[in-house]
Design a protein around this motif. Structure first.
Motif, PDB file in Angstrom:
ATOM      1  N   LEU A  65      -6.247  -7.160  -3.743  1.00 53.15           N
ATOM      2  CA  LEU A  65      -5.063  -7.319  -2.907  1.00 53.15           C
ATOM      3  C   LEU A  65      -3.882  -7.918  -3.680  1.00 53.15           C
ATOM      4  O   LEU A  65      -3.100  -8.683  -3.130  1.00 53.15           O
TER       5      LEU A  65
ATOM      6  N   GLU B 110       1.244  -6.443  -5.625  1.00 51.78           N
ATOM      7  CA  GLU B 110       2.617  -6.642  -5.202  1.00 51.78           C
ATOM      8  C   GLU B 110       3.587  -6.706  -6.372  1.00 51.78           C
ATOM      9  O   GLU B 110       4.762  -6.987  -6.192  1.00 51.78           O
TER      10      GLU B 110
ATOM     11  N   GLN C 282       2.966   1.974   5.513  1.00 49.84           N
ATOM     12  CA  GLN C 282       2.617   1.094   4.395  1.00 49.84           C
ATOM     13  C   GLN C 282       2.226  -0.290   4.915  1.00 49.84           C
ATOM     14  O   GLN C 282       2.394  -1.279   4.210  1.00 49.84           O
ATOM     15  N   ASP C 283       1.703  -0.347   6.119  1.00 53.91           N
ATOM     16  CA  ASP C 283       1.462  -1.619   6.787  1.00 53.91           C
ATOM     17  C   ASP C 283       0.043  -1.665   7.345  1.00 53.91           C
ATOM     18  O   ASP C 283      -0.170  -1.458   8.545  1.00 53.91           O
TER      19      ASP C 283
ATOM     20  N   TYR D 190       6.982  -7.410  -4.351  1.00 52.72           N
ATOM     21  CA  TYR D 190       7.036  -7.439  -2.891  1.00 52.72           C
ATOM     22  C   TYR D 190       5.819  -8.180  -2.378  1.00 52.72           C
ATOM     23  O   TYR D 190       4.838  -8.367  -3.097  1.00 52.72           O
ATOM     24  N   ARG D 191       5.874  -8.619  -1.150  1.00 57.31           N
ATOM     25  CA  ARG D 191       4.802  -9.406  -0.553  1.00 57.31           C
ATOM     26  C   ARG D 191       3.880  -8.524   0.276  1.00 57.31           C
ATOM     27  O   ARG D 191       4.325  -7.627   0.981  1.00 57.31           O
ATOM     28  N   THR D 192       2.585  -8.808   0.171  1.00 55.77           N
ATOM     29  CA  THR D 192       1.579  -8.125   0.978  1.00 55.77           C
ATOM     30  C   THR D 192       0.646  -9.165   1.585  1.00 55.77           C
ATOM     31  O   THR D 192       0.514 -10.274   1.065  1.00 55.77           O
TER      32      THR D 192
ATOM     33  N   GLN E 228       8.668  -8.649   4.171  1.00 57.33           N
ATOM     34  CA  GLN E 228       7.397  -7.922   4.062  1.00 57.33           C
ATOM     35  C   GLN E 228       7.448  -6.704   4.971  1.00 57.33           C
ATOM     36  O   GLN E 228       8.139  -6.714   5.996  1.00 57.33           O
TER      37      GLN E 228
ATOM     38  N   ASP F 168      -2.640 -11.285   2.281  1.00 60.98           N
ATOM     39  CA  ASP F 168      -3.812 -11.582   1.469  1.00 60.98           C
ATOM     40  C   ASP F 168      -5.057 -11.571   2.354  1.00 60.98           C
ATOM     41  O   ASP F 168      -4.992 -11.297   3.562  1.00 60.98           O
TER      42      ASP F 168
ATOM     43  N   VAL G   9      -2.235   1.414  -0.061  1.00 63.37           N
ATOM     44  CA  VAL G   9      -1.542   0.171  -0.417  1.00 63.37           C
ATOM     45  C   VAL G   9      -2.335  -0.621  -1.448  1.00 63.37           C
ATOM     46  O   VAL G   9      -1.756  -1.250  -2.338  1.00 63.37           O
ATOM     47  N   TYR G  10      -3.663  -0.583  -1.349  1.00 64.06           N
ATOM     48  CA  TYR G  10      -4.525  -1.321  -2.283  1.00 64.06           C
ATOM     49  C   TYR G  10      -5.449  -0.320  -2.981  1.00 64.06           C
ATOM     50  O   TYR G  10      -6.618  -0.166  -2.605  1.00 64.06           O
TER      51      TYR G  10
END
Length: 391
Positions: free
Chosen positions: A290, A293, A244-245, A306-308, A205, A310, A147-148
């Motif tokens: 981070l 998005e 993805q979480d 999209y939101r992730t 999210q 922080d 994801v990051y």
């Protein structure tokens, strides 16, 4: 069944026949087939019982770890294969015995006993607190990298705001059913945005619950973008996963720590094991950038937002509940302090402010729970083992 057919055809073509008596072989394979069926029922029942006990001791969300474990699924598949193979081989015995088929059926049943011992050892290690926490943390590190993908020390991406085009009011696409957002197809959505020249914004999210009618996507431009393509690019399910979480991994570990700190269980050492993994995960997240998005197409235009979570979200999720539930445990306060002080010294300075705030809250918690100055001094000392370690 197919393998038995192939082996039987091969044996007939080669003219192989066993010297074993058909009635004896039929009796042995029949006994093995019946025993394998009983054995499969016993193993599945035992696994369900073990999972229930582990979920009560750790967290109900730990059930998915066993059900997704490859070794567990492989061994159960071998057990079912052996049963089906034995029954299929049994009906092939007539006046003669197919030697290769009969021997594979017999020796497969014997091999299943060894696999059963291996499975018990594997599940026992997997569902121990240390094993479950280690399994969750291992998956979490992989998800964080996915994801990051960029480190904080890497050069930042060009400013996205200058390339975001939001022309006119957006079209909204509601969810057609209820469920938790499990994952979405990043490349597919970017391709849709480039094909229809639009900006796609994912509303919820990953990990959030949506009901029918809740906004799932907002699309700026792209008047002819079909809704079916958007709905096909997102996965909804009954409960969160770590696909993805990365925040869900923290949620799992914090839940295990909270259960260990509950008055009904009162196992602060399990909570310390959880903080060990949280410490490592926070250090990993603290060194990643981070801000991914906003995703661009090949021409550099932002096509998907999209939101992730922080950095502050991760720190709050990782520390707050453990500090609240474990405020009366000197062991927990000392381990949390050791974690926070180490992170302040190891993560970039720009990420230190939330950690210092948690450190101050930790000090106030010790003052509230321990009126004696000696206990406050003991709780205020960092200790990587909680109690008994030397820093």
């Amino acid at each position: 069944v197919i393998l038995v057919r192939l082996l039987h055809w091969f044996e007939d073509a080669m003219g192989w026949q066993s010297t074993l008596h058909p009635d004896s072989t039929r009796a042995v394979l029949g006994t093995l087939a019946g025993a394998m069926f009983t054995f499969i029922v016993f193993v599945c029942s035992s696994l369900l019982l073990v999972v229930q006990l582990a979920s009560a001791q750790l967290t109900p969300r730990i059930i998915g770890i066993l059900f997704r474990d490859r070794i567990t699924k492989l061994t159960l598949s071998v057990f079912v294969f052996t049963f089906a193979f034995s029954v299929s081989a049994l009906i092939r015995i007539g006046t003669t015995v197919p030697p290769l088929t009969a021997e594979i059926a017999a020796y497969s049943a014997a091999a299943c006993l060894g696999l059963f011992v291996f499975l018990i050892d594997h599940v026992g290690k997997l569902l121990r607190p240390s094993g479950a926490l280690g399994s969750v943390a291992k998956q979490a590190h992989q998800v964080i990298d996915s994801v990051y993908p960029r480190r904080l020390k890497d050069s930042p991406a060009p400013s996205a705001e200058s390339t975001i085009v939001r022309a006119g009011p957006p079209r909204t696409f509601p969810s057609l059913r209820s469920g938790v957002v499990l994952a979405f197809d990043v490349r597919g959505l970017v391709a849709l945005g480039a094909r229809y020249d639009c900006l796609i914004e994912l509303g919820p999210q990953v990990g959030a619950f949506v009901a029918p009618g809740d906004v799932l996507f907002r699309v700026f431009g792209g008047a002819d973008l079909p809704s079916a393509a958007l709905h096909a690019s997102i996965a909804l399910g009954a409960e969160r996963t770590m696909a993805q979480d990365p925040a869900f991994a923290f949620r799992l570990i914090v839940d295990i720590a909270s259960k260990g700190l509950s008055p009904a269980i009162n196992d602060p050492t399990t909570a310390v094991l959880a903080v060990d993994q949280i410490h490592h995960l926070l250090r990993h997240v603290g060194r990643r950038r981070l801000d991914d998005e906003k995703v661009r197409d090949g021409a550099g235009r932002v096509r998907l937002t999209y939101r992730t979570p922080d950095w502050e979200d991760f720190v709050t999720l990782a520390v707050t509940e453990i500090r609240q539930f474990g405020g009366s445990s000197i062991q927990i306060l000392r381990r949390l302090r050791a974690m926070l002080e180490d992170l302040i010294n190891t993560v970039p300075e720009e990420r230190a402010a939330p950690l210092r705030l948690e450190l101050e809250l930790l000090k106030r918690t010790a003052q509230r729970f321990f009126p004696e100055p000696e206990d406050q001094a003991l709780a205020g000392a960092p200790d990587a083992q909680g109690m008994g370690g030397a820093d």
